[in-house]
Motif scaffolding. Structure first.
Motif, PDB file in Angstrom:
ATOM      1  N   LEU A  14       0.817  -1.213   0.000  1.00  0.00           N
ATOM      2  CA  LEU A  14       0.000   0.000   0.000  1.00  0.00           C
ATOM      3  C   LEU A  14       0.851   1.262   0.000  1.00  0.00           C
ATOM      4  CD1 LEU A  14      -2.834  -0.878   2.513  1.00  0.00           C
ATOM      5  CD2 LEU A  14      -3.093  -0.249   0.113  1.00  0.00           C
ATOM      6  N   GLY A  15       1.896   1.271   0.800  1.00  0.00           N
ATOM      7  CA  GLY A  15       2.761   2.450   0.876  1.00  0.00           C
ATOM      8  C   GLY A  15       3.413   2.707  -0.472  1.00  0.00           C
ATOM      9  N   TYR A  16       3.817   1.641  -1.119  1.00  0.00           N
ATOM     10  CA  TYR A  16       4.424   1.753  -2.441  1.00  0.00           C
ATOM     11  C   TYR A  16       3.412   2.312  -3.436  1.00  0.00           C
ATOM     12  CZ  TYR A  16       6.157   0.224  -6.976  1.00  0.00           C
ATOM     13  OH  TYR A  16       6.538   0.176  -8.276  1.00  0.00           O
ATOM     14  N   MET A  17       2.169   1.803  -3.346  1.00  0.00           N
ATOM     15  CA  MET A  17       1.119   2.268  -4.246  1.00  0.00           C
ATOM     16  C   MET A  17       0.900   3.777  -4.086  1.00  0.00           C
ATOM     17  SD  MET A  17      -2.745   0.720  -4.477  1.00  0.00           S
ATOM     18  CE  MET A  17      -3.630   1.827  -3.421  1.00  0.00           C
ATOM     19  N   ALA A  18       0.892   4.233  -2.862  1.00  0.00           N
ATOM     20  CA  ALA A  18       0.683   5.655  -2.619  1.00  0.00           C
ATOM     21  C   ALA A  18       1.843   6.472  -3.177  1.00  0.00           C
ATOM     22  CB  ALA A  18       0.534   5.910  -1.117  1.00  0.00           C
ATOM     23  N   MET A  19       3.065   5.999  -3.014  1.00  0.00           N
ATOM     24  CA  MET A  19       4.230   6.721  -3.513  1.00  0.00           C
ATOM     25  C   MET A  19       4.226   6.804  -5.032  1.00  0.00           C
ATOM     26  SD  MET A  19       5.715   8.127  -1.289  1.00  0.00           S
ATOM     27  CE  MET A  19       7.196   8.847  -1.958  1.00  0.00           C
ATOM     28  N   GLN A  20       3.873   5.671  -5.650  1.00  0.00           N
ATOM     29  CA  GLN A  20       3.785   5.640  -7.115  1.00  0.00           C
ATOM     30  C   GLN A  20       2.771   6.665  -7.603  1.00  0.00           C
ATOM     31  OE1 GLN A  20       6.597   4.034  -8.123  1.00  0.00           O
ATOM     32  NE2 GLN A  20       5.318   3.241  -9.797  1.00  0.00           N
ATOM     33  N   ALA A  21       1.628   6.675  -6.920  1.00  0.00           N
ATOM     34  CA  ALA A  21       0.558   7.590  -7.329  1.00  0.00           C
ATOM     35  C   ALA A  21       1.017   9.045  -7.214  1.00  0.00           C
ATOM     36  CB  ALA A  21      -0.675   7.345  -6.460  1.00  0.00           C
ATOM     37  N   ARG A  22       1.804   9.326  -6.197  1.00  0.00           N
ATOM     38  CA  ARG A  22       2.297  10.689  -6.038  1.00  0.00           C
ATOM     39  C   ARG A  22       3.167  11.071  -7.229  1.00  0.00           C
ATOM     40  NH1 ARG A  22       6.950  13.234  -4.513  1.00  0.00           N
ATOM     41  NH2 ARG A  22       7.907  11.191  -4.649  1.00  0.00           N
ATOM     42  N   GLU A  23       4.013  10.130  -7.652  1.00  0.00           N
ATOM     43  CA  GLU A  23       4.892  10.403  -8.787  1.00  0.00           C
ATOM     44  C   GLU A  23       4.092  10.758 -10.028  1.00  0.00           C
ATOM     45  OE1 GLU A  23       8.479   8.422  -9.246  1.00  0.00           O
ATOM     46  OE2 GLU A  23       8.754   9.308  -7.241  1.00  0.00           O
ATOM     47  N   PHE A  24       2.941  10.108 -10.191  1.00  0.00           N
ATOM     48  CA  PHE A  24       2.136  10.338 -11.392  1.00  0.00           C
ATOM     49  C   PHE A  24       0.999  11.317 -11.131  1.00  0.00           C
ATOM     50  CE2 PHE A  24       3.910   6.045 -12.103  1.00  0.00           C
ATOM     51  CZ  PHE A  24       4.706   6.368 -13.199  1.00  0.00           C
ATOM     52  N   MET A  25       1.067  12.047  -9.998  1.00  0.00           N
ATOM     53  CA  MET A  25       0.058  13.047  -9.663  1.00  0.00           C
ATOM     54  C   MET A  25      -1.360  12.464  -9.592  1.00  0.00           C
ATOM     55  SD  MET A  25       1.369  15.913  -8.937  1.00  0.00           S
ATOM     56  CE  MET A  25       0.156  17.189  -9.221  1.00  0.00           C
ATOM     57  N   GLN A  26      -1.476  11.179  -9.231  1.00  0.00           N
ATOM     58  CA  GLN A  26      -2.817  10.590  -9.095  1.00  0.00           C
ATOM     59  C   GLN A  26      -3.307  10.827  -7.675  1.00  0.00           C
ATOM     60  OE1 GLN A  26      -1.323   6.724 -10.181  1.00  0.00           O
ATOM     61  NE2 GLN A  26      -2.751   6.636 -11.907  1.00  0.00           N
ATOM     62  N   ILE A  27      -3.808  12.019  -7.419  1.00  0.00           N
ATOM     63  CA  ILE A  27      -4.148  12.365  -6.036  1.00  0.00           C
ATOM     64  C   ILE A  27      -5.285  11.497  -5.504  1.00  0.00           C
ATOM     65  CG2 ILE A  27      -5.761  14.211  -6.603  1.00  0.00           C
ATOM     66  CD1 ILE A  27      -4.313  15.753  -4.255  1.00  0.00           C
ATOM     67  N   ASP A  28      -6.164  11.051  -6.409  1.00  0.00           N
ATOM     68  CA  ASP A  28      -7.260  10.203  -5.942  1.00  0.00           C
ATOM     69  C   ASP A  28      -6.746   8.884  -5.350  1.00  0.00           C
ATOM     70  OD1 ASP A  28      -6.376   9.563  -8.420  1.00  0.00           O
ATOM     71  OD2 ASP A  28      -8.355   9.239  -9.320  1.00  0.00           O
ATOM     72  N   VAL A  29      -5.699   8.334  -5.955  1.00  0.00           N
ATOM     73  CA  VAL A  29      -5.135   7.085  -5.427  1.00  0.00           C
ATOM     74  C   VAL A  29      -4.436   7.332  -4.093  1.00  0.00           C
ATOM     75  CG1 VAL A  29      -3.522   5.200  -5.870  1.00  0.00           C
ATOM     76  CG2 VAL A  29      -4.892   6.135  -7.742  1.00  0.00           C
ATOM     77  N   VAL A  30      -3.774   8.487  -3.980  1.00  0.00           N
ATOM     78  CA  VAL A  30      -3.129   8.815  -2.704  1.00  0.00           C
ATOM     79  C   VAL A  30      -4.176   8.874  -1.588  1.00  0.00           C
ATOM     80  CG1 VAL A  30      -1.839  10.562  -1.422  1.00  0.00           C
ATOM     81  CG2 VAL A  30      -1.259  10.082  -3.806  1.00  0.00           C
ATOM     82  N   VAL A  31      -5.264   9.591  -1.871  1.00  0.00           N
ATOM     83  CA  VAL A  31      -6.328   9.698  -0.868  1.00  0.00           C
ATOM     84  C   VAL A  31      -6.923   8.321  -0.577  1.00  0.00           C
ATOM     85  CG1 VAL A  31      -8.599  10.675  -0.385  1.00  0.00           C
ATOM     86  CG2 VAL A  31      -6.829  12.088  -1.432  1.00  0.00           C
ATOM     87  N   LEU A  32      -7.074   7.532  -1.642  1.00  0.00           N
ATOM     88  CA  LEU A  32      -7.607   6.179  -1.468  1.00  0.00           C
ATOM     89  C   LEU A  32      -6.739   5.378  -0.495  1.00  0.00           C
ATOM     90  CD1 LEU A  32      -9.593   3.897  -2.500  1.00  0.00           C
ATOM     91  CD2 LEU A  32      -7.752   3.261  -4.048  1.00  0.00           C
ATOM     92  N   SER A  33      -5.417   5.446  -0.675  1.00  0.00           N
ATOM     93  CA  SER A  33      -4.528   4.683   0.218  1.00  0.00           C
ATOM     94  C   SER A  33      -4.700   5.128   1.654  1.00  0.00           C
ATOM     95  CB  SER A  33      -3.064   4.855  -0.167  1.00  0.00           C
ATOM     96  OG  SER A  33      -2.928   5.061  -1.527  1.00  0.00           O
ATOM     97  N   ILE A  34      -4.820   6.459   1.810  1.00  0.00           N
ATOM     98  CA  ILE A  34      -4.962   6.961   3.191  1.00  0.00           C
ATOM     99  C   ILE A  34      -6.245   6.437   3.819  1.00  0.00           C
ATOM    100  CG2 ILE A  34      -5.290   9.055   4.559  1.00  0.00           C
ATOM    101  CD1 ILE A  34      -3.391  10.440   2.533  1.00  0.00           C
ATOM    102  N   LEU A  35      -7.316   6.423   3.014  1.00  0.00           N
ATOM    103  CA  LEU A  35      -8.581   5.912   3.554  1.00  0.00           C
ATOM    104  C   LEU A  35      -8.460   4.420   3.900  1.00  0.00           C
ATOM    105  CD1 LEU A  35     -11.310   7.676   1.393  1.00  0.00           C
ATOM    106  CD2 LEU A  35     -10.584   8.167   3.727  1.00  0.00           C
TER     107      LEU A  35
END
Lengths: 268, 286
Positions: free
Chosen positions: A217-238
Motif C-alpha cells: 500500500l505504501g508503495y502504491m501511494a508513492m507511485q501515485a504521487r509520482e504520477f500526480m494521481q491524487i485520488d489514489v493517494v487519498v484512497l490509500s490513506i482511507l
C-alpha cells in the motif's frame, strides 16, 4: 440480585438496534459534506478529489487486481512482523516479569534500545537488508516488540500480591499459579500492549513501504504521487484508516471474549 | 470505632449491674488451665506453641508466646493494632516462618489442606466463576473426582448455591466473603484461621456472618482461631479470648457462656467491658 438480572433487559430497552451504526455516523457525515463541497466547487480536485472520484479510482484498481494484491502484500508483512515482534516481546515480558535474574540481565539493555526511534534505523536497515521483505519485517517486528514487552512486564508485575499469596496458601504449584493467577491478572495489560502494537505496526509498515518497497500500500501511494494521481493517494490513506479500524476491532473482540469477567469489558 | 462507640454502653453496665461484673471477674480470675475436655467429637487439630518469637529486622513483634489450644476450640485473639496478633495468625497458618520457637499440631499429622486461612479481603480470583473459586480451596484434590460436587456443597453451606456461575464482581461484599468462607471450608480443614474476616463488612452483614461462622464451626468441628479488633465479636463467638499486648499473651479469658449467645446480654457486655478496659488501659481514653 434482581437488579443485576434485569440489566440485560434494561440495556435492550434503552439502546436501539441502530446502536451498531452509531459510531459510523460521523465518518459518513464527513464523507457527505466532503462530497457536497467538491460538487459545489468549494474544494479544488487538485487539493482533494471528491469521494466519488476516490471510489472510482478504487474500483478501477480493484478491477485490475492491483489494489487487492497490494493490500494482501501489506497485510502479510504486517501480520508476520507483528507475530515475530509480538512473540519475542511477550516472551521477554514473561521472563522479566517472573524472573529477577532475567530482568536484571536484559531490562536495562531493552530500555536503551527502546529509546532509539526505530524508524531512525531505516537507512541502516536498507543497508543491511536492501529493500527486501526482511527489511520491512524487521522494522515492524522491532516496532511491535516494545509495547508488547512493556505492557506484558507491567501486567505481570502488578498482579495483586494478595491473590498470589492466596494461591500459594491454597497449594498451587508454580505452573498453576501462572495459569490461574498471574497470566489472567496480566491479561488486561497485555491487551493494552497489543492495541498499541497494532497501531505501531501499520505506522512502521507504511513508512517502510513508502521509502523502500516495490509493492504494498505504501508503495502504491508513492507511485501515485509520482504520477500526480491524487485520488489514489487519498484512497490509500482511507484504506489505512479502515485497516487500522479492523485491527482495533479484532483486538477488542478478543478482549471481550477473554475478559468477560472484567466489569469494564462485560458492559459493551 | 465500634469499640469506642460501645464503650459508654459497657460503662453504664458497670454502674447498673455490679454483680454481673463480679461474675465476669470471677471468670477471669479462674483462669482455667487452657485444656478443657471437648464436649463433643471433634476432628479439629490441637495446637501447641512454645516460646514463639518473630522479628522483622530489629522490630520484635512476638516476644515469646506459649499457647495450647485443644482440638475443636474457638479461640479469639484481640489486641491493639500492631500488637502482633495478625503475625501470630500468619505463623500458625504457615504464611511466615518464626524467628524461633515451635508450632506443632499435637501428635496429629497435618496436611496442607487441613489448615486454611480466611483473610480480611475475600481474595477471590476475579476471572474465575464463583464455583471455580471455591474449587481453588480443594488444593491438590482439585483434579480428583467429585471436586465439583464438594465445591457445590460448600457453596450451599454458605447459602450461595445459586451464585455458582456468577463472576465475583457482581457479588456484594458479604457474599464475596461467604464465597471465601466456602473456599476455606471445601477441603474440610481441621484448623481454620480467620484474619479479621469481617472487618470490612457493614454492621448487619457482620452479625449475619458471625452467626454463619458459629454455625459452620459447630457443624464441622474444626479448631477456629479468629483474630479481630472487635471485642464484642470475640466474646460473642469464642470459647476463649486471648489478649495480646507487646508481643505476649497478656490475658487468657475463658468465655463460659452457653450457646447460642444472646447478643447484647448483660454477661457479654460486662465481659466485653472488662476486656476493653484491659486493652485501653487505665485512665480516660476514647
Amino acid at each position: 440480585m434482581s437488579l443485576i438480572e434485569s440489566l440485560p433487559k434494561v440495556r435492550k430497552l434503552t439502546v436501539p438496534k441502530a446502536d451498531g451504526l452509531l459510531p459510523w455516523l460521523v465518518p459518513l457525515a464527513i464523507l457527505l459534506i466532503w462530497q457536497a463541497a467538491s460538487v459545489a466547487g468549494l474544494v479544488s480536485p487538485r487539493v482533494l478529489p471528491a469521494p466519488s472520484d476516490v471510489a472510482r479510482a478504487g474500483w478501477k484498481l480493484l478491477w485490475s487486481g492491483e489494489l487487492g494484491r497490494n493490500i494482501w502484500v501489506s497485510f502479510w508483512r504486517a501480520s508476520i512482523g507483528f507475530l515475530i515482534g509480538g512473540s519475542i516481546g511477550f516472551a521477554f515480558g514473561l521472563a522479566n516479569g517472573l524472573s529477577q535474574l532475567s530482568s536484571k540481565l536484559t531490562d536495562t539493555t531493552l530500555q536503551m534500545i527502546r529509546n532509539v526511534p526505530h524508524l531512525a534505523l531505516i537507512p541502516l536497515v536498507i543497508l543491511w537488508f536492501g529493500i527486501d521483505e526482511s527489511a520491512k519485517l524487521f522494522l515492524v517486528a522491532l516496532g511491535v516488540f516494545f509495547p508488547v514487552y512493556l505492557n506484558t512486564l507491567h501486567g505481570i508485575r502488578t498482579v495483586d500480591p494478595q491473590l498470589i499469596e492466596m494461591g500459594r496458601v491454597y497449594g498451587m504449584t508454580d505452573g498453576e499459579l501462572f495459569r490461574r493467577v498471574i497470566f489472567p491478572g496480566a491479561l488486561p495489560s497485555i491487551f493494552v500492549g497489543l492495541r498499541f502494537a497494532l497501531g505501531i505496526m501499520w505506522l512502521t509498515l507504511i513508512v517502510a513501504e513508502t521509502i523502500a518497497a516495490s509493492s504494498g500500500l505504501g508503495y502504491m501511494a508513492m507511485q501515485a504521487r509520482e504520477f500526480m494521481q491524487i485520488d489514489v493517494v487519498v484512497l490509500s490513506i482511507l484504506i489505512y484508516a479502515l485497516l487500522g479500524k479492523v485491527a482495533d476491532s479484532a483486538s477488542r473482540l478478543l478482549e471481550r471474549l477473554t475478559l468477560s469477567w472484567h466489569p469494564a469489558f462485560s458492559k459493551h | 470505632m465500634q469499640q469506642v462507640l460501645r464503650l459508654p454502653v459497657s460503662r453504664t453496665e458497670v454502674i447498673d449491674a455490679p454483680d454481673v461484673i463480679r461474675q465476669a471477674e470471677a471468670f477471669r480470675s479462674q483462669r482455667k488451665p487452657s485444656v478443657t475436655p471437648a464436649k463433643f467429637e471433634t476432628r479439629g487439630l490441637p495446637l501447641v506453641i512454645r516460646d514463639l518469637r518473630k522479628a522483622f529486622g530489629d522490630n520484635e513483634v512476638l516476644r515469646g508466646v506459649d499457647l495450647e489450644i485443644p482440638a475443636g476450640q474457638f479461640v479469639a485473639i484481640v489486641g491493639q493494632s500492631g500488637c502482633g496478633k495478625s503475625t501470630l495468625l500468619r505463623l500458625i497458618a504457615g504464611l511466615d516462618k518464626p524467628t524461633s520457637g515451635t508450632i506443632s499440631f499435637g501428635d496429629a499429622e497435618a496436611r496442607a489442606e487441613d489448615i486454611r486461612v480466611m483473610f480480611q479481603e475475600p481474595r477471590l480470583l476475579p476471572w474465575a466463576r464463583v464455583l471455580s473459586n471455591v474449587e481453588v480451596g480443594l488444593g491438590r484434590d482439585r483434579k480428583a473426582a467429585g471436586a465439583h460436587e464438594r465445591a457445590r456443597q460448600a457453596l450451599e453451606e454458605v447459602g450461595l448455591a445459586e451464585k455458582r456461575d456468577q463472576w465475583p464482581s457482581v457479588l456484594s461484599g458479604g457474599q464475596k466473603q461467604r464465597v471465601a468462607l466456602a473456599r476455606a471450608l471445601v477441603s474440610g480443614p481441621r484448623l481454620l484461621a480467620f484474619d479479621e474476616p469481617l472487618g470490612a463488612l457493614d454492621a448487619l452483614t457482620r452479625i449475619a456472618m458471625q452467626r454463619l461462622l458459629e454455625r459452620v464451626w459447630a457443624d464441622q468441628t474444626f479448631t477456629a482461631i479468629l483474630v479481630t479488633h472487635d471485642v464484642a465479636e470475640a466474646v460473642a463467638l469464642a470459647d476463649r479470648v486471648l489478649v495480646i499486648e507487646n508481643g505476649r499473651i497478656a490475658e487468657d479469658i475463658t468465655v463460659d457462656l452457653p450457646r447460642p449467645r444472646q447478643r447484647g446480654s448483660a454477661e457479654l457486655a460486662a465481659l466485653e467491658g472488662s476486656i476493653l478496659g484491659q486493652l485501653l488501659g487505665p485512665g480516660p481514653t476514647g
